[in-house]
Design a protein around this motif. Structure first.
Motif, mmCIF file in Angstrom:
data_model
loop_
_atom_site.group_PDB
_atom_site.id
_atom_site.type_symbol
_atom_site.label_atom_id
_atom_site.label_comp_id
_atom_site.label_asym_id
_atom_site.label_seq_id
_atom_site.Cartn_x
_atom_site.Cartn_y
_atom_site.Cartn_z
ATOM 1 N N VAL A 209 22.811 -32.714 2.433
ATOM 2 C CA VAL A 209 22.290 -33.419 1.348
ATOM 3 C C VAL A 209 23.592 -32.954 0.122
ATOM 4 O O VAL A 209 23.370 -33.954 -0.984
ATOM 5 C CB VAL A 209 21.195 -33.245 0.962
ATOM 6 C CG1 VAL A 209 20.058 -33.812 1.732
ATOM 7 C CG2 VAL A 209 20.706 -31.958 0.690
ATOM 8 N N GLY A 210 24.394 -32.192 0.262
ATOM 9 C CA GLY A 210 25.349 -32.014 -0.757
ATOM 10 C C GLY A 210 25.104 -30.594 -1.572
ATOM 11 O O GLY A 210 25.810 -30.146 -2.673
ATOM 12 N N LYS A 211 24.277 -29.576 -1.001
ATOM 13 C CA LYS A 211 24.170 -28.517 -1.608
ATOM 14 C C LYS A 211 25.666 -27.690 -1.562
ATOM 15 O O LYS A 211 25.946 -27.118 -2.945
ATOM 16 C CB LYS A 211 23.145 -27.390 -1.050
ATOM 17 C CG LYS A 211 21.857 -28.104 -0.903
ATOM 18 C CD LYS A 211 20.829 -27.500 -0.247
ATOM 19 C CE LYS A 211 21.205 -27.079 1.264
ATOM 20 N NZ LYS A 211 21.068 -27.966 2.145
ATOM 21 N N SER A 212 26.205 -27.423 -0.715
ATOM 22 C CA SER A 212 27.428 -26.790 -0.672
ATOM 23 C C SER A 212 28.481 -27.416 -1.151
ATOM 24 O O SER A 212 29.431 -26.816 -2.073
ATOM 25 C CB SER A 212 28.015 -26.521 0.849
ATOM 26 O OG SER A 212 26.911 -25.852 1.779
ATOM 27 N N THR A 213 28.701 -28.509 -1.458
ATOM 28 C CA THR A 213 29.341 -29.554 -2.352
ATOM 29 C C THR A 213 29.386 -29.090 -3.722
ATOM 30 O O THR A 213 30.284 -28.786 -4.311
ATOM 31 C CB THR A 213 29.297 -31.058 -2.006
ATOM 32 O OG1 THR A 213 29.561 -31.238 -0.512
ATOM 33 C CG2 THR A 213 30.211 -31.930 -2.812
ATOM 34 N N ILE A 214 28.198 -29.003 -4.147
ATOM 35 C CA ILE A 214 27.893 -28.952 -5.621
ATOM 36 C C ILE A 214 28.141 -27.291 -5.897
ATOM 37 O O ILE A 214 29.027 -27.053 -6.868
ATOM 38 C CB ILE A 214 26.329 -29.020 -5.823
ATOM 39 C CG1 ILE A 214 26.287 -30.510 -6.024
ATOM 40 C CG2 ILE A 214 26.029 -28.540 -7.309
ATOM 41 C CD1 ILE A 214 24.659 -31.011 -5.758
ATOM 42 N N LEU A 215 27.793 -26.326 -5.038
ATOM 43 C CA LEU A 215 28.197 -25.053 -5.248
ATOM 44 C C LEU A 215 29.883 -24.746 -5.172
ATOM 45 O O LEU A 215 30.372 -24.054 -6.095
ATOM 46 C CB LEU A 215 27.606 -24.229 -4.190
ATOM 47 C CG LEU A 215 26.064 -24.194 -4.358
ATOM 48 C CD1 LEU A 215 25.567 -23.299 -3.242
ATOM 49 C CD2 LEU A 215 25.817 -23.517 -5.851
#
Length: 84
Positions: free
Chosen positions: A34-40
């Motif tokens: 869902v994009g957690k690593s992308t945001i981090l």
């Protein structure tokens, strides 16, 4: 003192558009993909500006090729300065 207030992702990785407010403590949760690593990683990139220290393995796609793969891909950082 400068403070990172918001990150805006436009066509970043697989995220068409997202605004992430960072005006207080935050918690990232969700299912896989869902994009957690992308945001981090975009936050880490803001603070160290070094694409080699983002936890991306060598055999994986480079930061710029995955996160900014299109001509219309953007990561926008909103920063508050001493003057606003």
């Amino acid at each position: 003192m400068r403070t990172l207030n918001k990150v805006i992702l436009i066509h970043c990785a697989n995220i068409p558009y997202a605004e992430i407010e960072l005006d207080s403590n935050c918690h990232f949760g969700g299912t896989q993909g869902v994009g957690k690593s992308t945001i981090l990683r975009t936050l880490l990139f803001f603070y160290n500006a070094d694409t080699k220290k983002l936890g991306i393995k060598r055999e994986q796609t480079r930061f710029v090729d995955w996160y900014l793969k299109n001509d219309n891909s953007y990561i926008i950082y909103e920063v508050a300065t001493e003057r606003g």
